[in-house]
Design a protein around this motif. Structure first.
Motif, short mmCIF file in Angstrom:
data_model
loop_
_atom_site.label_atom_id
_atom_site.label_comp_id
_atom_site.label_asym_id
_atom_site.label_seq_id
_atom_site.Cartn_x
_atom_site.Cartn_y
_atom_site.Cartn_z
N ILE A 68 0.86 -1.18 0.00
CA ILE A 68 0.00 0.00 0.00
C ILE A 68 0.90 1.24 0.00
N PRO A 69 0.76 2.12 -0.98
CA PRO A 69 1.65 3.30 -1.03
C PRO A 69 1.38 4.27 0.11
N ALA A 70 2.46 4.87 0.60
CA ALA A 70 2.35 5.90 1.63
C ALA A 70 2.35 7.25 0.93
N LEU A 71 1.26 7.98 1.03
CA LEU A 71 1.12 9.25 0.33
C LEU A 71 1.58 10.42 1.19
N HIS A 72 1.89 11.52 0.54
CA HIS A 72 2.30 12.73 1.27
C HIS A 72 1.09 13.34 1.98
N ASP A 73 1.36 14.25 2.88
CA ASP A 73 0.30 14.79 3.75
C ASP A 73 -0.80 15.52 3.00
N GLU A 74 -0.46 16.08 1.84
CA GLU A 74 -1.44 16.85 1.08
C GLU A 74 -2.11 16.03 -0.02
N ALA A 75 -2.03 14.71 0.08
CA ALA A 75 -2.61 13.84 -0.96
C ALA A 75 -4.12 14.06 -1.06
N LYS A 76 -4.62 13.91 -2.29
CA LYS A 76 -6.03 14.19 -2.56
C LYS A 76 -6.70 12.99 -3.22
N PRO A 77 -8.01 12.84 -3.05
CA PRO A 77 -8.74 11.81 -3.81
C PRO A 77 -8.81 12.20 -5.28
N HIS A 78 -9.09 11.23 -6.13
CA HIS A 78 -9.02 11.50 -7.58
C HIS A 78 -10.00 12.55 -8.05
N TRP A 79 -11.15 12.70 -7.39
CA TRP A 79 -12.11 13.68 -7.86
C TRP A 79 -11.61 15.11 -7.65
N GLU A 80 -10.64 15.30 -6.75
CA GLU A 80 -10.00 16.60 -6.63
C GLU A 80 -8.83 16.73 -7.60
N LEU A 81 -8.11 15.63 -7.81
CA LEU A 81 -6.97 15.65 -8.72
C LEU A 81 -7.41 15.94 -10.15
N ILE A 82 -8.54 15.37 -10.59
CA ILE A 82 -8.95 15.58 -11.98
C ILE A 82 -9.35 17.03 -12.23
N LYS A 83 -9.82 17.71 -11.19
CA LYS A 83 -10.12 19.14 -11.34
C LYS A 83 -8.83 19.95 -11.37
N GLU A 84 -7.92 19.58 -10.49
CA GLU A 84 -6.65 20.32 -10.41
C GLU A 84 -5.88 20.28 -11.72
N TYR A 85 -5.88 19.08 -12.36
CA TYR A 85 -5.11 18.92 -13.60
C TYR A 85 -5.99 19.02 -14.85
N ASP A 86 -7.28 19.25 -14.66
CA ASP A 86 -8.23 19.46 -15.76
C ASP A 86 -8.17 18.32 -16.79
N ILE A 87 -8.33 17.09 -16.30
CA ILE A 87 -8.24 15.93 -17.20
C ILE A 87 -9.56 15.17 -17.32
N VAL A 88 -10.49 15.38 -16.41
CA VAL A 88 -11.83 14.79 -16.50
C VAL A 88 -12.83 15.86 -16.05
N ASP A 89 -13.89 16.03 -16.81
CA ASP A 89 -14.84 17.11 -16.54
C ASP A 89 -16.24 16.52 -16.34
N PHE A 90 -16.67 16.46 -15.08
CA PHE A 90 -18.01 15.94 -14.77
C PHE A 90 -19.09 16.98 -15.02
N ASP A 91 -18.76 18.26 -14.80
CA ASP A 91 -19.76 19.31 -15.01
C ASP A 91 -20.15 19.39 -16.48
N LEU A 92 -19.17 19.31 -17.36
CA LEU A 92 -19.45 19.36 -18.79
C LEU A 92 -20.26 18.13 -19.22
N GLY A 93 -19.90 16.96 -18.68
CA GLY A 93 -20.66 15.75 -18.98
C GLY A 93 -22.09 15.85 -18.51
N ASN A 94 -22.29 16.45 -17.34
CA ASN A 94 -23.63 16.61 -16.80
C ASN A 94 -24.45 17.56 -17.67
N LYS A 95 -23.79 18.59 -18.20
CA LYS A 95 -24.47 19.54 -19.09
C LYS A 95 -24.93 18.86 -20.38
N VAL A 96 -24.07 18.05 -20.96
CA VAL A 96 -24.34 17.45 -22.27
C VAL A 96 -25.24 16.22 -22.15
N SER A 97 -25.01 15.40 -21.12
CA SER A 97 -25.74 14.13 -20.99
C SER A 97 -26.48 13.99 -19.67
#
Length: 423
Positions: free
Chosen positions: A134-163
């Motif tokens: 099990i990897p030991a993460l740094h203190d500021e580690a985030k769940p993926h739903w925050e990471l995808i917003k930070e790096y702008d690689i998955v957009d749920f809001d746009l998907g919700n708008k379209v579908s």
């Protein structure tokens, strides 16, 4: 579906298997099938006897007519008319009994393999293997739903708008990473001897019944009602249905196919923190492996498929475990299922990413998928597995490989996506 001959010959085994699944009213369901089968066989015997009698009377009438005994022949014709009426009634009764028998069989799940543990829920599943730290993460580690917003690689809001909710857009490096995983999984399957197909993503009702999605999961599938078609929940359905109403030759066995498709699931009734982000979607991509094997080879094939998925996860450097599902947590059509779960370090929980199952003859009996043995036809075994489903794999890669500098891409994917980090 279960074979009537099996239920007839192994009634107690069938009841015990259904009880292991916690199937409600197992004994009554089996008794109902046996009662309908008995009535069907008795009706068939009566019909056969009447048809044989009618055939014999027709020959007698012919002989009498040739002998010039017309009056006597006319008298016998009245008997044949009565037999025709009676036979038609028996034919209608037989058709009704066969339909009712089929309907009852459709609603009885598969019998679990002897190795399946007893249990009522996922809490009773049996862990059989574990790999990785099990990897030991740094203190500021985030769940993926925050990471995808930070790096702008998955957009749920746009998907919700379209579908709508559960239909995300993958963007930039997120889209490229998706494509990289698909190609990696496909190439690994091809190296393992699978034949690639690109199947339709809409199926008809016959296909849904063939692999057991109907009537069990009808409410979980999206339906194109105007054309009576369903969006596939997994590539297993169209790929396995390639063999519906097929008799394979020896040289065609084993049949090993792999396909990538989008998958669609309504996921009705799903809510809560455990379905946040990529954890549960209505549309997602998956690479599926499907095998058709002789009965004596199918459990060896299941082990091979398990090893194949293990290899994928190890090349992705993800910690994982394998669970043998208990009777109460198994899919409707499966005889034995192994679930793979990867550990999501930021969420501190295991995420299911693959199910590998042997259905024995349950699907092939519905599909009428057979091969010839010594001049006789015999049902084959069908197997399938996710290799792999993408959303939770992506979630685990993002969470487990994050650092203050960004997200490291597993070495196995770098050549496919063309970058080593998301930053």
């Amino acid at each position: 579906m279960l074979q009537v001959a099996f239920i007839r010959e192994s009634k107690e085994l069938a009841i015990a298997g259904l009880n292991k699944r916690n199937f409600k009213d197992a004994e009554q369901a089996i008794e109902k099938v046996l009662d309908l089968d008995q009535k069907r066989r008795e009706t068939q015997a009566q019909l056969d006897a009447q048809l044989a009698e009618a055939n014999q009377l027709a020959k007698t009438i012919g002989g009498l007519m040739k002998a010039g005994k017309r009056d006597e022949a006319e008298g016998i014709k009245a008997q044949t008319a009565e037999l025709k009426v009676s036979s038609k009634t028996l034919e209608e009764s037989l058709k009704s009994l066969e339909s009712e028998l089929q309907e009852n069989l459709y609603n009885i799940p598969n019998i679990p393999h002897e190795s399946v543990p007893a249990g009522k829920s996922a809490d009773d599943n049996e862990e059989v293997f574990r790999f990785g730290d099990i990897p030991a993460l740094h203190d500021e580690a985030k769940p993926h739903w925050e990471l995808i917003k930070e790096y702008d690689i998955v957009d749920f809001d746009l998907g919700n708008k379209v579908s709508g909710a559960g239909f995300p857009f993958y963007k930039g490096k997120g889209a490229r990473l998706q494509r990289a995983m698909i190609n990696f999984f496909l190439d690994e399957a091809l190296d393992a001897g699978y034949f690639e197909v690109q199947p339709p993503i809409l199926i008809n009702e016959d296909s849904g019944f063939g692999t057991g999605q109907l009537p069990d999961k009808e409410g979980q599938m999206y339906e194109a009602t105007a054309d009576k078609l369903f969006l596939i929940p997994t590539a297993e359905v169209p790929i396995t249905n390639m063999y519906r109403d097929v008799i394979l030759n020896e040289e065609q066995i084993p049949a090993k196919n792999v396909g990538h498709t989008p998958c669609f699931r309504r996921e009705a009734g799903s809510w809560g923190a455990h379905v946040r982000g990529l954890n549960r979607l209505h549309q997602f991509d998956k690479v599926e492996i499907v095998q058709v094997r002789k009965p004596e080879d199918s459990y060896k094939a299941l082990d091979e498929m398990v090893d194949h998925v293990k290899g994928l996860l190890e090349k992705l450097e993800l910690p994982y475990r394998i669970l043998r599902l208990c009777g109460g947590d198994m899919g409707f059509t499966s005889a034995l299922t192994y679930d793979f779960e990867v550990f999501s370090a930021a969420q501190q929980r295991w995420l299911e990413v693959s199910s590998v199952s042997n259905f024995e003859t349950y699907q092939s009996n519905r599909l009428k998928l057979r091969y010839k043995v010594d001049g006789k036809t015999q049902l084959l075994h069908t197997l399938n597995g996710s290799a792999l489903a993408l959303p939770r794999i992506l979630a685990a890669i993002l969470e487990n490989n994050q650092s203050e500098k960004g997200i490291a891409i597993p070495k196995a994917l770098q050549a496919y996506c063309g970058f080593e980090h998301i930053a």
